[in-house]
Every structure is written in C-alpha cells, then in structure tokens.
Design a protein around this motif. Structure first.
Motif, PDB file in Angstrom:
ATOM      1  N   ALA A  46      -4.391   8.789  -2.775  1.00 39.95           N
ATOM      2  CA  ALA A  46      -4.104   7.383  -3.078  1.00 39.95           C
ATOM      3  C   ALA A  46      -3.305   7.211  -4.369  1.00 39.95           C
ATOM      4  O   ALA A  46      -2.388   6.389  -4.437  1.00 39.95           O
ATOM      5  CB  ALA A  46      -5.404   6.593  -3.145  1.00 39.95           C
ATOM      6  N   ASP A  79      -2.017   6.449   6.394  1.00 43.84           N
ATOM      7  CA  ASP A  79      -3.461   6.365   6.195  1.00 43.84           C
ATOM      8  C   ASP A  79      -4.159   7.059   7.362  1.00 43.84           C
ATOM      9  O   ASP A  79      -4.011   6.633   8.515  1.00 43.84           O
ATOM     10  CB  ASP A  79      -3.880   4.891   6.123  1.00 43.84           C
ATOM     11  CG  ASP A  79      -5.349   4.713   5.781  1.00 43.84           C
ATOM     12  OD1 ASP A  79      -6.119   5.688   5.881  1.00 43.84           O
ATOM     13  OD2 ASP A  79      -5.729   3.590   5.409  1.00 43.84           O
ATOM     14  N   SER A 133       0.815  -1.216   0.000  1.00 41.60           N
ATOM     15  CA  SER A 133       0.000   0.000   0.000  1.00 41.60           C
ATOM     16  C   SER A 133       0.846   1.262   0.000  1.00 41.60           C
ATOM     17  O   SER A 133       0.360   2.334  -0.392  1.00 41.60           O
ATOM     18  CB  SER A 133      -0.904   0.011   1.225  1.00 41.60           C
ATOM     19  OG  SER A 133      -0.128   0.131   2.413  1.00 41.60           O
TER      20      SER A 133
END
Length: 320
Positions: free
Chosen positions: A62, A184, A29
């Motif tokens: 993102a 995040d 991620s």
C-alpha cells in the motif's frame, strides 16, 4: 488526455451533478478506476483539483502504491497527500471504509476542498444491485450507490461522476496514458462475495451491464418517491401521545408504512433499526399483537398503533 470528446463527456457528467464552487477532492487509490478519474478531472478542471490516497496499512504494497500515485500527481501538477489510518478491530472491510472516509473528510476540511469525487462506475453499480438482490434487499438497498450524497458522518458533498462509464473504458484510458495501475488482490479473492460475482459476470456476455446499472437509478427514483410518501403519511397519521409516546394511524401501503415505523423507532430509540426487525413489528401489529424492538414497545390500540419507551425494570433486592 488527448481526446477532447472524452474530456467533454466527463465534464458534462460532472456538471450534471452540480458540484459546489471551489476546488474538488479526488480519492485516488492507484487502481485503474481512480487513476482514470484523476486523468479526466485534471483534463476537465486543471488547477482546480487535489488528490489523496488512503493507506489502511492492510497490505505491505500500500505505501508503494500511494507513492506511485504521488508521482503521477506530481507529473500532472495535482497536489497530493497520503493519508495513513489505523483500523479498529472487527469487520475489516467496514472499518476500512469508515476510516477511509473519516481521513478524507479531515483532509478536505483542512484544505478547504468543496466536494469529494470517487470513481464508482457502471460495473460497480451493477454488481451492487445483483449482490443486494441476492440478499433480498428492499428498494433502498437495490437503489445502489447514488450519483450524489454526502461523505459519511459529515455534510461534505460526495459526487460520483463515472456511474455511466464502464470499467473497461476507464482501464483503457489509463493504459493509453502509459500508466501502470495498482491491482488490489481482494478484487479477485474468492472469499469475497463481490469478487465471486465479478468472476461470474465476466463470462455472462448476455448481461447488459449498463442496463442493470440504469435499473439501479430507476430504483433510486422509486426510493425517493417512497420517502416523499412516508413524509406525507407521517404528517397525516402520526401524533404525539401521553408520556413521550407516539400514535400512528396507518393508511398507506406496507412499503410506506414500514418507513414511517422506522422513523418512529429511530426517533424514540435513538438508532436506525434493521429493515427486517421493522417488518416483524409491522406484521405483529397488523395481526393485533404487541411487539418490542430495542427499548420500545409497540401496541395496537383502538385509535392506532402506540409506540413508547419500555418501562425500566428495577432489580429486586434480596431482603434479609
């Protein structure tokens, strides 16, 4: 990675999971945990890994985070792909998880990758156990995430080689490599149970996180033992009845019998029942009462407990 001992530890942890032959897939991620996984896997298995980043489209940052992962992978010589997904309406976190695994599975199949590695670690495991304790979960839920499994909806192996590693140690590896991980905001958003628990654990220096994580592993062993016992109980106590029904003659303790009931209900009704609903059926049958769940009716009989599809009710037509 410049520390041979750290790389050797990771290689041993991964080997203990018995990964299949072939190149390995990494879910990265861009956060500190997955970047550490990328660094460790590249050092332990150079030329035998590929990475993917899933962009759910939930945050404007993102796309930039995925591009940053792509640059790190390029510098390491690791093939990388960004997977963009669209989410179905409803529970956003659950939908994101389902879409993420579906996208990763499609990418793996297209690339011929043998197994998926994720960066779940000891702190994740401890948080999961404590969250589920707070929700009165049974043994299966308290077992937390398992070291091995399958990618949801597929038969592709899913491996978690970092379950024995601490979050801080992984972050230190990323810092030593000079990388800046993505952060995040949901990890610190108090609207989420896990974020609130994580904040509370940060001040609980008396809590032994690795020990809590090992407890989850012990519970996974207990869960496997219950599954084995339920399979024996099914073999000895379940038999077909009339008109597609089944009869169960319970002999095992409650925890085992509940698993047999869940399997019976799933077999006849075509869906996995909630544990709390199965417990209500069990308690009713023990007290000598009939119970219904989904499209089934369970009845106590002299020869055991009968499970059958409920009769279809026909709508009455008004007569002129």
């Amino acid at each position: 990675m410049s520390d041979p001992a750290t790389v050797a530890r990771f290689a041993a942890d991964l080997a203990a999971l018995r990964p299949p032959a072939g190149p390995l897939a990494l879910a990265v991620s861009g956060g500190p945990d997955s970047l550490a996984l990328l660094l460790l896997a590249q050092a332990a298995h150079p030329g035998a890994i590929e990475a993917a980043t899933v962009d759910h489209g939930l945050r404007p940052e993102a796309a930039a985070e995925a591009a940053a992962v792509a640059r790190v992978c390029a510098a390491l010589g690791v093939p990388h792909q960004t997977l963009t997904v669209a989410l179905a309406p409803g529970n956003v976190q659950n939908a994101a998880r389902q879409a993420r695994y579906a996208a990763l599975a499609g990418w793996m199949e297209g690339r011929g990758l043998a197994a998926l590695l994720t960066a779940h670690h000891a702190d994740d495991q401890a948080e999961t156990l404590l969250l589920r304790l707070n929700r009165a979960s049974g043994v299966a839920g308290l077992a937390g995430v398992r070291p091995t499994g399958v990618v949801p909806g597929t038969r592709l192996p899913l491996l978690r080689p970092l379950l024995g590693w601490r979050r801080g140690d992984l972050a230190a590896l990323v810092d030593q490599a000079g990388l800046i991980p993505a952060q995040d905001p949901s990890n610190t958003d108090p609207r989420f149970d896990r974020a609130r628990l994580r904040a509370a654990l940060a001040t609980a220096d008396w809590l032994d996180i690795p020990a809590v994580a090992r407890s989850a592993a012990h519970l996974a062993d207990a869960d496997a033992a219950l599954d084995w016992a339920a399979a024996r109980e099914w073999q000895d106590g379940v038999s077909p009845g009339a008109l597609g029904s089944y009869v169960y003659r319970p002999q095992a303790p409650r925890a085992v019998a509940l698993r047999v009931l869940a399997r019976l209900i799933a077999k006849l009704d075509g869906h996995e029942p909630r544990g709390s609903a199965v417990a209500l059926v069990f308690d009713a049958l023990v007290s000598g009462q009939s119970a219904s769940i989904g499209g089934l009716v369970a009845r106590p009989l002299p020869e055991g407990w009968s499970f059958a599809r409920a009769p279809v009710r026909r709508a009455r037509r008004d007569q002129a």
